[in-house]
Design a protein around this motif. Structure first.
Motif, PDB file in Angstrom:
ATOM      1  N   THR A   1     105.956  -6.334  79.786  1.00 18.24           N
ATOM      2  CA  THR A   1     104.909  -5.301  79.684  1.00 18.24           C
ATOM      3  C   THR A   1     104.903  -4.695  78.288  1.00 18.24           C
ATOM      4  O   THR A   1     103.840  -4.511  77.688  1.00 18.24           O
ATOM      5  CB  THR A   1     105.122  -4.207  80.747  1.00 18.24           C
ATOM      6  OG1 THR A   1     105.008  -4.803  82.043  1.00 18.24           O
ATOM      7  CG2 THR A   1     104.116  -3.081  80.610  1.00 18.24           C
TER       8      THR A   1
ATOM      9  N   TRP B   1     101.876  -4.700  75.624  1.00 22.41           N
ATOM     10  CA  TRP B   1     101.359  -3.502  74.964  1.00 22.41           C
ATOM     11  C   TRP B   1     101.357  -3.691  73.455  1.00 22.41           C
ATOM     12  O   TRP B   1     100.417  -3.300  72.777  1.00 22.41           O
ATOM     13  CB  TRP B   1     102.205  -2.283  75.318  1.00 22.41           C
ATOM     14  CG  TRP B   1     102.100  -1.801  76.729  1.00 22.41           C
ATOM     15  CD1 TRP B   1     101.245  -2.251  77.695  1.00 22.41           C
ATOM     16  CD2 TRP B   1     102.884  -0.779  77.338  1.00 22.41           C
ATOM     17  NE1 TRP B   1     101.460  -1.563  78.867  1.00 22.41           N
ATOM     18  CE2 TRP B   1     102.449  -0.650  78.675  1.00 22.41           C
ATOM     19  CE3 TRP B   1     103.914   0.037  76.889  1.00 22.41           C
ATOM     20  CZ2 TRP B   1     103.008   0.257  79.559  1.00 22.41           C
ATOM     21  CZ3 TRP B   1     104.470   0.943  77.776  1.00 22.41           C
ATOM     22  CH2 TRP B   1     104.020   1.061  79.091  1.00 22.41           C
TER      23      TRP B   1
ATOM     24  N   ILE C   1      98.573  -1.420  71.771  1.00 22.29           N
ATOM     25  CA  ILE C   1      98.724  -0.133  72.449  1.00 22.29           C
ATOM     26  C   ILE C   1      99.806   0.714  71.791  1.00 22.29           C
ATOM     27  O   ILE C   1      99.690   1.934  71.715  1.00 22.29           O
ATOM     28  CB  ILE C   1      99.022  -0.355  73.950  1.00 22.29           C
ATOM     29  CG1 ILE C   1      97.795  -0.983  74.606  1.00 22.29           C
ATOM     30  CG2 ILE C   1      99.426   0.941  74.646  1.00 22.29           C
ATOM     31  CD1 ILE C   1      98.015  -1.457  76.021  1.00 22.29           C
TER      32      ILE C   1
END
Length: 84
Positions: A48, A52, A57
Motif C-alpha cells: 500500500t 501511495w 500521494i
C-alpha cells in the motif's frame, strides 16, 4: 621560527575545524523512516505504501536503491486527510 609558523597554522586549522563542527551541530537532519516503518505506523501493508508512493500521494527520498519518507510529509498527509 618554522616551528612557530607550523604551530600557528595548526591552531588556525583547529579553529576552522571547531567552527565547522559547531555549524554542523546546528543542522537538523530530516526524520527519515523506511517503507516498512511507515507501513507499521499507518497499519497498512508495504505494498500500500509503495502504491501511495507511485501514485504521488506521499513524497519520498530515494538514495540509490533505498526509499525513505520524511516524517513532516507523513504528518502533512495525515492532517490533509483528516475528516470531522
Amino acid at each position: 621560527m618554522a616551528t612557530e609558523k607550523a604551530i600557528e597554522a595548526a591552531l588556525r586549522n583547529r579553529q576552522m575545524v571547531n567552527r565547522l563542527i559547531e555549524s554542523t551541530d546546528k543542522l537538523q537532519p530530516p526524520n527519515l523512516i523506511t517503507t516498512d516503518q511507515l507501513a507499521n505506523l499507518m497499519q497498512v501493508s508495504g505494498r500500500t505504501i509503495r502504491n501511495w508512493r507511485t501514485a504521488g500521494i506521499i513524497p519520498f527520498v530515494k538514495i540509490r536503491h533505498l526509499v525513505f519518507f520524511e516524517m513532516k510529509d507523513v504528518l502533512k498527509l495525515i492532517s490533509s486527510n483528516k475528516r470531522q
